[in-house]
Design a protein around this motif. Structure first.
Motif, short mmCIF file in Angstrom:
data_model
loop_
_atom_site.label_atom_id
_atom_site.label_comp_id
_atom_site.label_asym_id
_atom_site.label_seq_id
_atom_site.Cartn_x
_atom_site.Cartn_y
_atom_site.Cartn_z
N ASN A 105 83.48 -56.70 -30.28
CA ASN A 105 83.18 -57.97 -29.63
C ASN A 105 84.43 -58.55 -28.99
N VAL A 106 84.28 -59.06 -27.78
CA VAL A 106 85.39 -59.72 -27.10
C VAL A 106 85.00 -61.16 -26.81
N PRO A 107 85.94 -62.10 -26.94
CA PRO A 107 85.63 -63.51 -26.64
C PRO A 107 85.81 -63.79 -25.15
N TRP A 108 85.06 -64.74 -24.67
CA TRP A 108 85.17 -65.18 -23.27
C TRP A 108 85.19 -66.70 -23.27
N ASP A 109 86.32 -67.26 -22.90
CA ASP A 109 86.47 -68.71 -22.87
C ASP A 109 85.80 -69.23 -21.61
N ARG A 110 84.66 -69.93 -21.82
CA ARG A 110 83.91 -70.46 -20.70
C ARG A 110 84.21 -71.94 -20.47
N GLY A 111 85.28 -72.43 -21.05
CA GLY A 111 85.64 -73.83 -20.88
C GLY A 111 84.99 -74.69 -21.94
N GLU A 112 83.74 -75.08 -21.73
CA GLU A 112 83.05 -75.92 -22.69
C GLU A 112 82.74 -75.17 -23.98
N LYS A 113 82.52 -73.87 -23.88
CA LYS A 113 82.15 -73.11 -25.06
C LYS A 113 82.58 -71.66 -24.88
N ASP A 114 83.15 -71.09 -25.95
CA ASP A 114 83.47 -69.67 -25.95
C ASP A 114 82.21 -68.87 -26.25
N ILE A 115 82.05 -67.76 -25.58
CA ILE A 115 80.95 -66.86 -25.89
C ILE A 115 81.53 -65.52 -26.31
N SER A 116 80.71 -64.75 -27.01
CA SER A 116 81.14 -63.46 -27.51
C SER A 116 80.30 -62.37 -26.87
N LEU A 117 80.97 -61.35 -26.34
CA LEU A 117 80.29 -60.24 -25.69
C LEU A 117 80.48 -58.97 -26.51
#
Length: 390
Positions: A105-117
């Protein structure tokens, strides 16, 4: 309704008349049955979505046999597999090709919320191991730090995802590197991540420098046409010198993963108990309504009993009431349950939806637990002595 039931039972619909006589109590009883149905629908929907989300990543790949570590109960769990076992497996005459599969899993900082891919590292030179939707774009992964992104990932806007193509890629920072998505595929959020992403095995190793190319998470094998997977697996277990490895057909690996998620993981067990609780709630509600109705009309029943009517007559009346409650309570439960599952699916991007099999199974279950409640409620009547009631 009276005429319909009279034609169905061949007698005056006493049960329906007793239920509908007190409309407030009848409405409350229907609401209780509907509430129990909604509970079961929601829990079943979540269980089904967990199953669909578990099996979904298996659809991204094509293989006949999968080799995993002994503790790999799920696709993203367990230890690594030495690539040397891939070379040994290739020595079998019925093994046509093989490849390593990396998962993390890699994190993605989307600003308001981090998502995990949930990210898969694959060999871009072997499109035969990928589904048709993905294989057509696999050549894009030959570029370093290139990716194919899940357009249904949670937190990714539809318009933003629709704009991703080789001419207008989407770049973002993760793991200290800039990853660029040049194409998309349909995945969807699951319980272990918000979406999926595919990169080349070399890009994967650059994102996770602690990982080694000699130790993928799984080994995928394709067999020659006409080869029997069971026979090949039996030979591989003697050919590969590590007895702790799990060597299974690709289909069996997916089934084992699903079984593990539903029976061993806390989430699956909790959802299963949720279904059971919903059934028990419905059972108690219907029993309470029928038991109260029997108690309120005990003198009338005793009169029928003194006139010579047998237990089957009284059981038929109570079953009639149970059937009315079950069917009429099911309809609003189905409507509300469908609305809730649709709303939850839209918010979570999980595959939550009302299916015909769910509707049929819950309907049959509702009729059954209503009948069981009716049978329990008549026990008091069977023991009653008319002489003691007057």
């Amino acid at each position: 309704m009276s005429r319909l039931l009279q034609a169905l039972f061949g007698r005056l619909p006493i049960g329906w008349l007793q239920l509908s006589h007190n409309r407030t109590r009848f409405a409350a009883a229907l609401a209780g049955v509907a509430f129990a149905n909604v509970l079961v629908f929601v829990q079943l929907g979540i269980m089904n979505s967990m199953g669909a989300a578990t099996l979904r990543p298996y659809d991204f790949f094509q293989a006949d046999v999968m080799i995993s570590a002994g503790d790999a109960n799920a696709l993203a769990d367990g230890g690594n597999v030495a690539r040397q076992w891939l070379l040994q497996a290739m020595a079998d005459p019925d093994v046509a090709d093989g490849t390593g599969l990396f998962i993390a899993n890699v994190p993605w900082d989307r600003g308001e919320k981090d998502i995990s891919l949930t990210t898969f590292g694959v060999d871009p030179a072997k499109p035969g191991f990928l589904s048709a939707e993905i294989a057509g774009d696999i050549g894009l992964l030959q570029v370093q730090d290139a990716a194919i992104l899940d357009r249904l990932a949670r937190g990714l806007g539809k318009e933003e995802a629709a704009a991703i193509r080789p001419q207008s890629p989407l770049a973002f920072e993760t793991q200290g590197r800039t990853v660029t998505a040049y194409a998309t595929f349909a995945g969807g959020g699951g319980f272990g991540g918000d979406g999926y992403m595919l990169v080349s095995d070399q890009t994967f190793l650059s994102l996770f420098p602690a990982r080694a190319s000699a130790a993928p998470d799984h080994i995928l094998l394709t067999l020659r046409p006409g080869a029997r997977p069971e026979a090949v697996i039996a030979r591989l277990k003697t050919l590969i010198s590590d007895p702790s490895l799990r060597i299974r057909t690709y289909t069996a690996a997916a089934e084992d993963d699903l079984r593990y998620q539903q029976t061993k993981r806390p989430t699956g067990i909790i959802f299963g108990f949720g279904v059971l609780i919903g059934v028990l709630v419905g059972l108690v509600i219907v029993y309470q309504v029928l038991s109260t109705d029997v108690a309120d009309h005990l003198r009338e029943y005793a009169t029928f009993k003194a006139m010579g009517y047998g237990p089957r007559f009284f059981l038929g009346i109570v079953f009639e009431e149970a059937l009315v409650l079950g069917i009429m309570g099911f309809v609003p439960g189905l409507i509300v349950g469908t609305a809730i599952l649709t709303l939850m699916g839209a918010i979570t991007t999980l595959p939550l939806a009302m299916t015909p099999s769910m509707a049929v199974s819950v309907f049959l279950g509702t009729v059954v637990f209503s009948a069981v409640s009716g049978a329990i409620a008549t026990r008091r009547l069977a023991a009653a002595d008319p002489a003691d009631l007057f």
